[in-house]
Design a protein around this motif. Structure first.
Motif, PDB file in Angstrom:
ATOM      1  N   PRO A 383      18.571  40.343 104.695  1.00  0.00           N
ATOM      2  CA  PRO A 383      19.445  40.068 103.649  1.00  0.00           C
ATOM      3  C   PRO A 383      20.271  38.523 103.875  1.00  0.00           C
ATOM      4  CG  PRO A 383      20.319  41.864 104.817  1.00  0.00           C
ATOM      5  CD  PRO A 383      18.975  41.782 105.465  1.00  0.00           C
ATOM      6  N   GLN A 384      20.507  38.352 105.212  1.00  0.00           N
ATOM      7  CA  GLN A 384      21.296  37.318 105.636  1.00  0.00           C
ATOM      8  C   GLN A 384      20.850  36.928 107.200  1.00  0.00           C
ATOM      9  OE1 GLN A 384      25.182  38.765 105.635  1.00  0.00           O
ATOM     10  NE2 GLN A 384      25.212  40.281 106.895  1.00  0.00           N
ATOM     11  N   PRO A 385      21.311  35.459 107.251  1.00  0.00           N
ATOM     12  CA  PRO A 385      21.021  35.228 108.588  1.00  0.00           C
ATOM     13  C   PRO A 385      22.247  35.709 109.636  1.00  0.00           C
ATOM     14  CG  PRO A 385      21.155  33.120 107.154  1.00  0.00           C
ATOM     15  CD  PRO A 385      21.414  34.320 106.631  1.00  0.00           C
ATOM     16  N   PHE A 386      22.073  35.793 110.846  1.00  0.00           N
ATOM     17  CA  PHE A 386      23.223  36.379 111.982  1.00  0.00           C
ATOM     18  C   PHE A 386      23.962  35.406 112.448  1.00  0.00           C
ATOM     19  CE2 PHE A 386      24.633  37.777 115.940  1.00  0.00           C
ATOM     20  CZ  PHE A 386      24.808  39.190 115.630  1.00  0.00           C
ATOM     21  N   LEU A 387      25.314  35.606 111.989  1.00  0.00           N
ATOM     22  CA  LEU A 387      26.479  34.873 112.473  1.00  0.00           C
ATOM     23  C   LEU A 387      27.133  35.257 113.499  1.00  0.00           C
ATOM     24  CD1 LEU A 387      28.484  32.763 111.413  1.00  0.00           C
ATOM     25  CD2 LEU A 387      29.739  34.614 110.475  1.00  0.00           C
ATOM     26  N   ALA A 388      27.187  34.456 114.579  1.00  0.00           N
ATOM     27  CA  ALA A 388      27.648  34.440 115.951  1.00  0.00           C
ATOM     28  C   ALA A 388      28.982  33.503 115.993  1.00  0.00           C
ATOM     29  CB  ALA A 388      26.844  34.332 116.969  1.00  0.00           C
ATOM     30  N   ILE A 389      30.232  34.076 116.287  1.00  0.00           N
ATOM     31  CA  ILE A 389      31.286  33.177 116.427  1.00  0.00           C
ATOM     32  C   ILE A 389      32.025  33.188 117.920  1.00  0.00           C
ATOM     33  CG2 ILE A 389      33.737  32.633 115.585  1.00  0.00           C
ATOM     34  CD1 ILE A 389      32.759  33.832 112.953  1.00  0.00           C
ATOM     35  N   THR A 431      17.995  32.952 112.650  1.00  0.00           N
ATOM     36  CA  THR A 431      17.578  33.744 111.734  1.00  0.00           C
ATOM     37  C   THR A 431      16.016  33.882 112.047  1.00  0.00           C
ATOM     38  OG1 THR A 431      17.000  34.203 109.254  1.00  0.00           O
ATOM     39  CG2 THR A 431      16.739  32.005 109.864  1.00  0.00           C
ATOM     40  N   ASN A 432      15.104  34.873 111.706  1.00  0.00           N
ATOM     41  CA  ASN A 432      13.998  34.830 111.620  1.00  0.00           C
ATOM     42  C   ASN A 432      13.409  34.649 110.545  1.00  0.00           C
ATOM     43  OD1 ASN A 432      13.325  35.056 114.715  1.00  0.00           O
ATOM     44  ND2 ASN A 432      14.549  37.168 114.387  1.00  0.00           N
ATOM     45  N   ASP A 433      11.798  34.303 109.937  1.00  0.00           N
ATOM     46  CA  ASP A 433      11.368  34.742 108.805  1.00  0.00           C
ATOM     47  C   ASP A 433      10.396  36.025 109.244  1.00  0.00           C
ATOM     48  OD1 ASP A 433       8.983  33.790 110.235  1.00  0.00           O
ATOM     49  OD2 ASP A 433       8.963  31.988 108.965  1.00  0.00           O
ATOM     50  N   LYS A 434       9.721  36.204 108.251  1.00  0.00           N
ATOM     51  CA  LYS A 434       8.900  37.506 108.396  1.00  0.00           C
ATOM     52  C   LYS A 434       7.662  37.374 109.415  1.00  0.00           C
ATOM     53  CE  LYS A 434       5.349  37.105 104.577  1.00  0.00           C
ATOM     54  NZ  LYS A 434       5.022  37.627 103.414  1.00  0.00           N
ATOM     55  N   TYR A 435       7.267  36.091 109.685  1.00  0.00           N
ATOM     56  CA  TYR A 435       6.198  35.719 110.511  1.00  0.00           C
ATOM     57  C   TYR A 435       6.786  35.491 112.100  1.00  0.00           C
ATOM     58  CZ  TYR A 435       4.162  34.554 106.117  1.00  0.00           C
ATOM     59  OH  TYR A 435       3.510  34.299 104.968  1.00  0.00           O
ATOM     60  N   GLY A 436       8.057  35.833 112.311  1.00  0.00           N
ATOM     61  CA  GLY A 436       8.660  35.813 113.398  1.00  0.00           C
ATOM     62  C   GLY A 436       9.069  34.124 113.991  1.00  0.00           C
ATOM     63  N   ASN A 437       8.867  33.264 113.013  1.00  0.00           N
ATOM     64  CA  ASN A 437       9.315  32.092 113.183  1.00  0.00           C
ATOM     65  C   ASN A 437      10.954  32.171 113.297  1.00  0.00           C
ATOM     66  OD1 ASN A 437       6.996  30.822 113.217  1.00  0.00           O
ATOM     67  ND2 ASN A 437       6.807  30.811 110.798  1.00  0.00           N
ATOM     68  N   THR A 438      11.730  31.252 114.255  1.00  0.00           N
ATOM     69  CA  THR A 438      13.013  31.396 114.184  1.00  0.00           C
ATOM     70  C   THR A 438      13.716  29.890 114.068  1.00  0.00           C
ATOM     71  OG1 THR A 438      12.580  32.973 115.971  1.00  0.00           O
ATOM     72  CG2 THR A 438      14.845  32.072 116.111  1.00  0.00           C
ATOM     73  N   ASP A 439      14.866  30.166 113.638  1.00  0.00           N
ATOM     74  CA  ASP A 439      15.723  28.626 113.591  1.00  0.00           C
ATOM     75  C   ASP A 439      17.162  29.188 113.732  1.00  0.00           C
ATOM     76  OD1 ASP A 439      16.364  26.008 113.258  1.00  0.00           O
ATOM     77  OD2 ASP A 439      16.987  26.373 111.252  1.00  0.00           O
ATOM     78  N   ILE A 440      17.709  28.449 114.776  1.00  0.00           N
ATOM     79  CA  ILE A 440      19.050  28.446 115.368  1.00  0.00           C
ATOM     80  C   ILE A 440      19.817  27.266 115.258  1.00  0.00           C
ATOM     81  CG2 ILE A 440      20.565  29.103 117.388  1.00  0.00           C
ATOM     82  CD1 ILE A 440      17.974  30.390 118.426  1.00  0.00           C
ATOM     83  N   LYS A 441      21.053  27.364 114.452  1.00  0.00           N
ATOM     84  CA  LYS A 441      21.643  26.268 114.415  1.00  0.00           C
ATOM     85  C   LYS A 441      23.206  26.740 115.193  1.00  0.00           C
ATOM     86  CE  LYS A 441      19.699  23.320 111.820  1.00  0.00           C
ATOM     87  NZ  LYS A 441      18.367  23.909 111.887  1.00  0.00           N
TER      88      LYS A 441
END
Length: 453
Positions: A383-389, A431-441
């Motif tokens: 439902p949403q990306p993971f937020l880390a602070i 976040t991941n997508d359903k294919y296991g690709n990942t993006d991190i900012k």
């Protein structure tokens, strides 16, 4: 005809020390046989291994549990490094290649031992310890095929590092580890293995939010071996009795992770190697080749621990696989890491372009300071990306995002019910997508501007 996909998933927990008394304590914990302290001797341990010590009819089971492979651990990091010098070598990896002339592949599912207060087995404690170790080993040996994924142990009641519970609700370390992975290591896992193969409704729903691939199912045809030992009896620890018993990948049910349903994440099956329960054997390997012969793909997971002799286990596995493969000469098999195996099983070579997030920050008089997260390429898993602070006082937090009216857009506002933006050191969004690709900012907010790092 389809293929047999081979995944060797190693729970990478580091060294494990076990004293003589601890071995006898393990007999009590698993089989409820209490041997008096005066009789807990090396001589009696040898008799137990030889099935010559009376154990109320459980002589064979206990001897199997204490056989040399299962009880001879890598007790320090030097022993693991020595083992790695052998199993990372080109000579070792190149023995008995797959149908495509590719070498054996390890998937290192690394554990963070954190939050524990009692450590009699001399576990390596601390964030990133095993991740950093295997990342360094892979670089040292110039290995381009192994991959690092995640393994997690829920916190035990009395914070004992050698025990594993089942409650993720009682384990805030789950979020602490992910926050630190994102911010400190620019890492966010797509593949998962549960500690002691234990999942429950809470972990099922947590994983469903962010992690697409889970290779924890260890169901066998009868599961009778699990009823013989206390820690797995009657559904304790790893309960997969209702799960698929062949080499399929499935989406679990919302209310029951063991049965196929309408969740988005995928669960694969992995059996143990030369273990006391749910172990891989010729029959199970042949089951996979028969599936492939009938036009179905088979994802065969093989589960190990790095505190055991992986050289011995891999030699056993390769002999097993090649022996069965000779009976099915038209069926191809390939060695893959965990993520690649799921991708190949589900989509073949048709994996989407990488997912991409876009981050904006606004601070004006009409509203409180806030960040806007938009998925501009691909689609977020869950439902949403993971937020880390990370706060300036060193505290790490995970928090929910606010949803936009439009799809694929989320917000996080800094106000009295969250925190002041002045208290924030840095932020990570993954976040991941359903294919296991990942993006991190990862970024800092300085002078009303986002500075990525």
């Amino acid at each position: 005809m389809s293929e047999v996909l081979i995944v060797h998933a190693v729970d990478s927990e580091g060294p494990l020390f076990e004293s003589l008394d601890a071995k006898f304590q393990r007999i009590y914990n698993l089989y409820n046989i209490d041997i008096p302290s005066k009789k807990r001797t090396i001589k009696n341990l040898k008799l137990i291994k030889e099935k010559k010590y009376p154990l109320n009819g459980k002589e064979n089971e206990v001897a199997k549990m204490l056989n040399s492979h299962l009880s001879n651990y890598n007790t320090n990091i030097k022993m693991i490094k020595k083992m790695n010098s052998r199993i990372f070598s080109k000579e070792f990896r190149s023995k008995k290649k797959d149908s495509f002339a590719k070498e054996w592949v390890f998937s290192w599912h690394c554990l963070d031992h954190v939050g524990f207060k009692i450590n009699p087995r001399k576990r390596i404690l601390g964030y990133h310890k095993m991740y950093d170790f295997y990342n360094s080993e892979i670089k040292k040996y110039k290995n381009k095929i192994d991959k690092i994924f995640w393994h997690f142990h829920p916190m035990s009641t009395f914070r004992e590092a050698h025990r594993c519970a089942t409650s993720y609700s009682n384990s805030p370390e789950f979020f602490q580890i992910l926050c630190r992975k994102i911010i400190e290591r620019n890492n966010f896992p797509s593949c998962f293995r549960a500690g002691f193969q234990s999942e429950r409704p809470d972990s099922n729903l947590l994983l469903e939010q962010w992690l697409p691939f889970d290779i924890t199912n260890m169901s066998t045809n009868d599961n009778k071996d699990l009823e013989k030992i206390i820690d797995f009896k009657n559904g304790r620890s790893g309960d997969w009795r209702r799960a698929p018993k062949n080499w399929v990948v499935y989406n679990p049910s919302f209310h029951d992770y063991q049965i196929p349903g309408n969740c988005n994440r995928y669960i694969g099956r992995a059996l143990n190697v030369l273990n006391r329960m749910a172990s891989i054997n010729e029959k199970e390997i042949e089951k996979a080749f028969k599936m492939a012969r009938n036009g179905k793909k088979a994802l065969v997971g093989l589960a190990s621990h790095d505190f055991r002799d992986l050289e011995h286990e891999v030699n056993y596995l390769r002999n097993l696989i090649h022996k069965i493969s000779k009976k099915y000469p038209t069926i191809k098999f390939r060695y893959l890491d965990t993520k690649s195996a799921f991708q190949h099983y589900l989509w073949g070579h048709k994996v989407s372009k990488k997912i991409k997030l876009k981050i904006n920050f606004t601070n004006n008089k009409s509203d409180v300071p806030k960040i806007k997260i938009e998925c501009v390429s691909g689609r977020v898993f869950g439902p949403q990306p993971f937020l880390a602070i990370k706060l300036k006082n060193g505290r790490y937090l995970h928090d929910n995002l606010d949803f936009d009216i439009k799809k694929n857009i989320w917000h996080y506002a800094f106000h009295a019910d969250t925190m002041s933006v002045k208290d924030v050191d840095c932020i990570g969004i993954a976040t991941n997508d359903k294919y296991g690709n990942t993006d991190i900012k990862r970024f800092k907010i300085q002078k009303n501007k986002i500075n990525f790092f």
